[in-house]
Design a protein around this motif. Structure first.
Motif, PDB file in Angstrom:
ATOM      1  N   LEU A 148       7.042  11.475  -1.575  1.00 29.51           N
ATOM      2  CA  LEU A 148       8.200  10.618  -1.340  1.00 29.51           C
ATOM      3  C   LEU A 148       8.584  10.614   0.134  1.00 29.51           C
ATOM      4  O   LEU A 148       9.043   9.587   0.661  1.00 29.51           O
ATOM      5  CB  LEU A 148       9.374  11.093  -2.200  1.00 29.51           C
ATOM      6  CG  LEU A 148      10.651  10.245  -2.168  1.00 29.51           C
ATOM      7  CD1 LEU A 148      10.382   8.844  -2.715  1.00 29.51           C
ATOM      8  CD2 LEU A 148      11.761  10.914  -2.965  1.00 29.51           C
ATOM      9  N   GLU A 149       8.389  11.722   0.808  1.00 31.95           N
ATOM     10  CA  GLU A 149       8.755  11.837   2.227  1.00 31.95           C
ATOM     11  C   GLU A 149       7.940  10.886   3.106  1.00 31.95           C
ATOM     12  O   GLU A 149       8.338  10.589   4.239  1.00 31.95           O
ATOM     13  CB  GLU A 149       8.561  13.277   2.700  1.00 31.95           C
ATOM     14  CG  GLU A 149       9.535  14.282   2.082  1.00 31.95           C
ATOM     15  CD  GLU A 149       9.235  14.564   0.624  1.00 31.95           C
ATOM     16  OE1 GLU A 149      10.172  14.915  -0.131  1.00 31.95           O
ATOM     17  OE2 GLU A 149       8.038  14.425   0.228  1.00 31.95           O
ATOM     18  N   TYR A 150       6.812  10.405   2.592  1.00 42.35           N
ATOM     19  CA  TYR A 150       5.981   9.474   3.350  1.00 42.35           C
ATOM     20  C   TYR A 150       6.729   8.175   3.640  1.00 42.35           C
ATOM     21  O   TYR A 150       6.371   7.440   4.577  1.00 42.35           O
ATOM     22  CB  TYR A 150       4.691   9.189   2.579  1.00 42.35           C
ATOM     23  CG  TYR A 150       3.829   8.117   3.190  1.00 42.35           C
ATOM     24  CD1 TYR A 150       3.162   8.332   4.396  1.00 42.35           C
ATOM     25  CD2 TYR A 150       3.680   6.875   2.572  1.00 42.35           C
ATOM     26  CE1 TYR A 150       2.374   7.345   4.967  1.00 42.35           C
ATOM     27  CE2 TYR A 150       2.896   5.887   3.133  1.00 42.35           C
ATOM     28  CZ  TYR A 150       2.241   6.121   4.325  1.00 42.35           C
ATOM     29  OH  TYR A 150       1.460   5.135   4.888  1.00 42.35           O
ATOM     30  N   PHE A 151       7.761   7.892   2.872  1.00 41.54           N
ATOM     31  CA  PHE A 151       8.521   6.649   3.047  1.00 41.54           C
ATOM     32  C   PHE A 151       9.002   6.503   4.484  1.00 41.54           C
ATOM     33  O   PHE A 151       8.918   5.419   5.069  1.00 41.54           O
ATOM     34  CB  PHE A 151       9.719   6.620   2.089  1.00 41.54           C
ATOM     35  CG  PHE A 151      10.540   5.370   2.177  1.00 41.54           C
ATOM     36  CD1 PHE A 151      10.187   4.232   1.459  1.00 41.54           C
ATOM     37  CD2 PHE A 151      11.672   5.304   2.986  1.00 41.54           C
ATOM     38  CE1 PHE A 151      10.940   3.068   1.538  1.00 41.54           C
ATOM     39  CE2 PHE A 151      12.428   4.153   3.076  1.00 41.54           C
ATOM     40  CZ  PHE A 151      12.065   3.032   2.345  1.00 41.54           C
ATOM     41  N   ASP A 152       9.511   7.585   5.089  1.00 38.76           N
ATOM     42  CA  ASP A 152      10.033   7.507   6.453  1.00 38.76           C
ATOM     43  C   ASP A 152       8.922   7.194   7.450  1.00 38.76           C
ATOM     44  O   ASP A 152       9.121   6.427   8.394  1.00 38.76           O
ATOM     45  CB  ASP A 152      10.722   8.822   6.820  1.00 38.76           C
ATOM     46  CG  ASP A 152      11.910   9.115   5.913  1.00 38.76           C
ATOM     47  OD1 ASP A 152      12.629   8.160   5.556  1.00 38.76           O
ATOM     48  OD2 ASP A 152      12.109  10.287   5.551  1.00 38.76           O
TER      49      ASP A 152
ATOM     50  N   VAL B  92       8.102   3.469   7.172  1.00 39.07           N
ATOM     51  CA  VAL B  92       9.064   2.610   7.869  1.00 39.07           C
ATOM     52  C   VAL B  92       8.732   2.542   9.354  1.00 39.07           C
ATOM     53  O   VAL B  92       8.741   1.456   9.966  1.00 39.07           O
ATOM     54  CB  VAL B  92      10.510   3.111   7.651  1.00 39.07           C
ATOM     55  CG1 VAL B  92      11.489   2.330   8.529  1.00 39.07           C
ATOM     56  CG2 VAL B  92      10.908   2.972   6.184  1.00 39.07           C
ATOM     57  N   LYS B  93       8.411   3.675   9.957  1.00 36.24           N
ATOM     58  CA  LYS B  93       8.049   3.683  11.374  1.00 36.24           C
ATOM     59  C   LYS B  93       6.781   2.873  11.626  1.00 36.24           C
ATOM     60  O   LYS B  93       6.696   2.098  12.582  1.00 36.24           O
ATOM     61  CB  LYS B  93       7.853   5.127  11.840  1.00 36.24           C
ATOM     62  CG  LYS B  93       9.138   5.958  11.852  1.00 36.24           C
ATOM     63  CD  LYS B  93       8.859   7.392  12.284  1.00 36.24           C
ATOM     64  CE  LYS B  93      10.122   8.237  12.246  1.00 36.24           C
ATOM     65  NZ  LYS B  93       9.858   9.657  12.606  1.00 36.24           N
ATOM     66  N   ASP B  94       5.779   3.050  10.766  1.00 29.56           N
ATOM     67  CA  ASP B  94       4.525   2.303  10.913  1.00 29.56           C
ATOM     68  C   ASP B  94       4.767   0.806  10.759  1.00 29.56           C
ATOM     69  O   ASP B  94       4.171  -0.013  11.480  1.00 29.56           O
ATOM     70  CB  ASP B  94       3.504   2.767   9.875  1.00 29.56           C
ATOM     71  CG  ASP B  94       3.005   4.181  10.130  1.00 29.56           C
ATOM     72  OD1 ASP B  94       3.194   4.684  11.255  1.00 29.56           O
ATOM     73  OD2 ASP B  94       2.442   4.789   9.198  1.00 29.56           O
TER      74      ASP B  94
ATOM     75  N   LYS C  70       0.831  -1.207   0.000  1.00 26.63           N
ATOM     76  CA  LYS C  70       0.000   0.000   0.000  1.00 26.63           C
ATOM     77  C   LYS C  70       0.865   1.255   0.000  1.00 26.63           C
ATOM     78  O   LYS C  70       0.593   2.209  -0.749  1.00 26.63           O
ATOM     79  CB  LYS C  70      -0.933   0.001   1.209  1.00 26.63           C
ATOM     80  CG  LYS C  70      -1.877   1.191   1.259  1.00 26.63           C
ATOM     81  CD  LYS C  70      -2.808   1.112   2.466  1.00 26.63           C
ATOM     82  CE  LYS C  70      -3.738   2.322   2.519  1.00 26.63           C
ATOM     83  NZ  LYS C  70      -4.641   2.264   3.714  1.00 26.63           N
ATOM     84  N   ALA C  71       1.911   1.259   0.816  1.00 29.26           N
ATOM     85  CA  ALA C  71       2.786   2.431   0.890  1.00 29.26           C
ATOM     86  C   ALA C  71       3.527   2.653  -0.422  1.00 29.26           C
ATOM     87  O   ALA C  71       3.597   3.789  -0.926  1.00 29.26           O
ATOM     88  CB  ALA C  71       3.782   2.252   2.041  1.00 29.26           C
ATOM     89  N   TYR C  72       4.065   1.590  -0.999  1.00 32.67           N
ATOM     90  CA  TYR C  72       4.822   1.731  -2.249  1.00 32.67           C
ATOM     91  C   TYR C  72       3.913   2.210  -3.378  1.00 32.67           C
ATOM     92  O   TYR C  72       4.282   3.088  -4.166  1.00 32.67           O
ATOM     93  CB  TYR C  72       5.498   0.408  -2.600  1.00 32.67           C
ATOM     94  CG  TYR C  72       6.899   0.291  -2.042  1.00 32.67           C
ATOM     95  CD1 TYR C  72       8.004   0.365  -2.875  1.00 32.67           C
ATOM     96  CD2 TYR C  72       7.119   0.128  -0.680  1.00 32.67           C
ATOM     97  CE1 TYR C  72       9.297   0.265  -2.374  1.00 32.67           C
ATOM     98  CE2 TYR C  72       8.403   0.031  -0.165  1.00 32.67           C
ATOM     99  CZ  TYR C  72       9.489   0.101  -1.010  1.00 32.67           C
ATOM    100  OH  TYR C  72      10.764   0.019  -0.505  1.00 32.67           O
TER     101      TYR C  72
END
Length: 532
Positions: free
Chosen positions: A508-512, A515-517, A496-498
């Motif tokens: 793109l900043e949502y990637f970090d 990772v935490k989630d 879902k994130a990718y």
């Protein structure tokens, strides 16, 4: 100590004694005498006729009057009941059966990571090692001699719950395929770097490679993305979490910071209309799961779907025809479907293109392909487990050449014959030489794959393609309890994130944040267990 840390440490302690593998693979004529006739008689032979339910890899159902099933039934004095479970839906269909209280006697565990789940459910029998050595000697000999590193896989707390199925052809990674006729029309060559690849896919999208005057082609879809990720050293889109190694520790590939750079490329390409907008639903639109319909229908010009034998072009190597003559092989699977639509279409294999730091690779499947187990109920009948192992050994690793070939191809003289006196090559008799998966229909392929490299022309051809290089394998070879518990939801979270980042729904900043989630949703425990 926090409850989450305590739970993780307790699970790690419990799996200290668990050794498992994780992957993520095929009347009327008297057969020749074989070594099977000299096998030790099964326990209670002649006194008990066992009813044995059986699961296997299937592209087509086993017919009710399958001649090879009758042959095995007569030889071993048993009744075989085949569960025709469609391979694409195997786990879902099997779980329905299990929920209804039915357990197969010969229990195929298609996804190696599921063995612990089934063992915890109590549906698997533990198989005494001495029984394996006595009643399945040829299978165990092949594993111990050709894949010794895997011989203890399938053990839980020191007991065998699954026989490891080792696929020797998994030394070959998944191929990378381009439309050669598109490349030629546009004056392009197979890309060697990520920069080259970018030029190719933009040309495939914008320069009308199919010549129909419409802007209806794209560079790539979902399967091709893994080669992009491979240019940064990881695999992301798969039915399991792919682990890599960094500084002698396991890491989860999809969480690595370099994936942000890969996603930056993909989100730009999607924004520019270079990626098939339907990539979310995948390249296969139903039916045989290794077909890339997006590629076959001329929607995309590059893919990395299916295995090498799904991309055979006419004349790639010579085979024996039903008249005993060596003739050029015909196109198969994806190429066959592609050329049926467009007779002028051609393909070419490419090597994985290199990324900014020189990394390259495409997805590869672990040598450990699956497990073959015995259902818990079978162990309750005296002598039944021994009988199942004898049959499994006979149909999987028969030392007699004629019988081994018959267990793979059918009745000698009806379905196949030897090409010459050396008995190295088999000729399929017409019409079976052109019949898709006839082996399933007649009931061959009942057994498991053993680690003996095939010597057929197809595998000799595959060895020339360079597919034994640049494969990215899953570095985790242990199925852990938290991975089984949290893995499915973590995979959904990852996908879902990718997809959200690629399509622009998330920056793109949502990637970090992802990772935490991911780590909070169970990734921390999964990673800790994997390393411990």
């Amino acid at each position: 100590m926090a409850k989450k840390e305590l739970r993780c440490n307790m699970i790690i302690y419990l799996i200290g004694t668990v050794l498992l593998g994780i992957v993520s693979g095929c009347a009327g004529t008297t057969l020749s005498p074989s070594a099977a006739e000299t096998l030790q008689a099964p326990t209670a032979s002649g006194a008990t006729r066992y009813d044995i339910s059986w699961t296997m890899h299937q592209n087509l159902p086993v017919s009710e009057d399958a001649e090879m099933v009758r042959y095995v039934e007569q030889k071993f004095n048993v009744n075989l009941d085949f569960w025709n479970l469609e391979n694409n839906k195997y786990e879902a269909l099997l779980d329905i059966k299990l929920a209804q209280g039915s357990i197969p006697d010969l229990f195929r565990i298609r996804q190696p990571q599921d063995i612990l789940k089934y063992q915890q459910q109590g549906v698997l029998a533990d198989i005494p090692e001495e029984m394996l050595d006595k009643y399945a000697p040829n299978i165990m000999k092949a594993i111990k001699e050709n894949a010794p590193d895997y011989q203890d896989y399938g053990k839980i707390n020191g007991k065998y719950y699954g026989i490891p199925v080792i696929n020797p052809t998994n030394i070959y990674r998944i191929p990378i395929v381009y439309r050669k006729d598109w490349l030629d029309k546009l004056g392009l060559t197979v890309p060697e770097t990520l920069s080259d690849f970018e030029k190719v896919i933009y040309a495939f999208t914008n320069e009308d490679p199919d010549g129909n005057g419409k802007k209806d082609t794209y560079g790539l879809s979902s399967e091709g993305m893994n080669v992009v990720f491979g240019a940064f050293g990881q695999i992301v889109f798969a039915d399991q979490l792919y682990f890599g190694v960094k500084e002698k520790e396991l890491v989860i590939g999809a969480l690595q910071p370099e994936m942000k750079e890969a996603l930056q490329y993909l989100s730009k390409w999607y924004r520019d209309g270079v990626i098939d907008p339907e990539f979310i639903t995948g390249e296969n639109k139903g039916g045989y799961k290794h077909l890339s319909h997006s590629f076959i229908n001329g929607t995309i010009g590059m893919t990395s779907m299916g295995n090498y034998y799904h991309w055979i072009q006419e004349g790639d190597y010579l085979i024996w025809n039903s008249n005993g003559e060596e003739t050029p092989v015909e196109a198969a699977f994806n190429v066959k479907e592609l050329t049926a639509i467009n007779q002028h279409a051609q393909i070419v294999f490419g090597q994985p293109f290199s990324g900014p730091d020189g990394k390259r690779g495409s997805k590869a499947y672990d040598m450990l392909m699956s497990f073959t187990a015995i259902g818990a109920d079978a162990a309750k009948e005296p002598g039944k487990m021994e009988m199942i192992l004898q049959i499994l050994d006979y149909v999987s690793a028969n030392p007699d050449q004629d019988e081994a070939a018959s267990m793979k191809y059918g009745v000698q003289g009806t379905h196949w014959q030897w090409a010459n006196a050396s008995r190295e090559d088999v000729i399929l008799v017409s019409p079976y030489d052109k019949t898709f998966s006839y082996q399933n229909t007649i009931g061959t392929g009942l057994g498991m794959t053993v680690p003996l490299m095939p010597t057929e022309p197809r595998e000799k051809w595959a060895a020339t393609l360079g597919l034994d290089q640049d494969g990215i394998y899953n570095a985790l070879e242990v199925a852990t309890p938290s991975l089984i518990q949290s893995g499915p939801e973590l995979i959904k979270l990852k996908n879902k994130a990718y997809i959200s980042i690629i399509t622009g729904d998330k920056p793109l900043e949502y990637f970090d944040e992802f990772v935490k989630d991911f780590m909070a949703a169970g990734g921390t425990c999964v990673l800790q267990e994997a390393n411990d």
